[in-house]
Write a protein that holds these residues in place. Structure first.
Motif, short mmCIF file in Angstrom:
data_model
loop_
_atom_site.label_atom_id
_atom_site.label_comp_id
_atom_site.label_asym_id
_atom_site.label_seq_id
_atom_site.Cartn_x
_atom_site.Cartn_y
_atom_site.Cartn_z
N THR A 13 0.72 -1.12 0.12
CA THR A 13 0.09 -0.15 0.19
C THR A 13 0.78 1.33 0.09
O THR A 13 0.37 2.30 0.20
CB THR A 13 -1.03 0.23 1.19
N ARG A 16 -0.42 4.80 -0.83
CA ARG A 16 -1.94 4.73 -1.03
C ARG A 16 -2.30 4.98 0.38
O ARG A 16 -3.65 4.59 0.94
CB ARG A 16 -2.43 3.17 -1.09
N LEU A 17 -1.54 5.43 1.27
CA LEU A 17 -2.04 6.00 2.58
C LEU A 17 -2.89 7.11 2.50
O LEU A 17 -2.28 8.13 1.47
CB LEU A 17 -0.96 6.20 3.57
N THR A 18 -3.76 7.57 3.23
CA THR A 18 -4.59 8.79 3.24
C THR A 18 -3.31 10.01 3.86
O THR A 18 -2.57 9.55 4.45
CB THR A 18 -5.95 8.84 4.16
N ASP A 19 -3.81 11.06 3.42
CA ASP A 19 -3.03 12.20 4.23
C ASP A 19 -3.13 11.97 5.49
O ASP A 19 -1.92 12.42 6.24
CB ASP A 19 -3.67 13.55 3.63
N ILE A 20 -4.04 11.87 6.22
CA ILE A 20 -4.21 11.57 7.57
C ILE A 20 -3.28 10.43 8.15
O ILE A 20 -2.59 10.38 9.18
CB ILE A 20 -5.61 11.37 8.20
N GLN A 21 -3.23 9.47 7.40
CA GLN A 21 -2.61 8.13 7.82
C GLN A 21 -1.02 8.65 7.78
O GLN A 21 -0.34 8.37 8.67
CB GLN A 21 -2.95 7.16 7.06
N LYS A 22 -0.86 9.17 6.65
CA LYS A 22 0.77 9.69 6.36
C LYS A 22 1.13 10.68 7.52
O LYS A 22 2.32 10.57 8.08
CB LYS A 22 0.80 10.38 5.21
N THR A 23 0.30 11.58 8.04
CA THR A 23 0.40 12.53 8.83
C THR A 23 0.55 11.74 10.25
O THR A 23 1.62 11.93 10.95
CB THR A 23 -0.42 13.53 9.14
N GLU A 68 -5.69 -0.35 9.36
CA GLU A 68 -6.51 0.41 8.49
C GLU A 68 -6.01 0.00 7.03
O GLU A 68 -6.70 -0.20 6.05
CB GLU A 68 -6.58 1.73 8.71
N ALA A 69 -4.57 -0.25 6.73
CA ALA A 69 -4.19 -0.30 5.52
C ALA A 69 -4.36 -1.93 5.02
O ALA A 69 -4.42 -2.16 3.96
CB ALA A 69 -2.77 0.12 5.59
#
Length: 72
Positions: A13, A16-23, A68-69
């Protein structure tokens, strides 16, 4: 063959992480780097406890991102 063996490996993934997950991962990485650079011998007991509690919270947060991922 068990269920575990018959399931395909999760796909990567990366990216493919969301911006919130990356943060969330970035915050954990920053706290980890801060803890690694800290001179633990200079911290009092309260400072060590706070550092461990912060890292424990960040570990929990990163594990939630992994869940989540890669949902089961």
């Amino acid at each position: 063959m068990t269920d575990e063996q018959s399931q395909p490996a999760p796909t990567c993934t990366q990216g493919r992480l969301t911006d919130i997950q990356k943060t969330r991962v970035d915050f954990a990485r920053r706290d980890w780097e801060y803890a690694r650079s800290e001179d633990l011998g200079q911290l009092d007991a309260a400072g060590l406890i706070l550092l461990v509690e912060k890292l424990r919270g960040r570990l929990g947060d990163v594990l939630e991102v992994v869940d989540e991922a890669f949902p089961q």
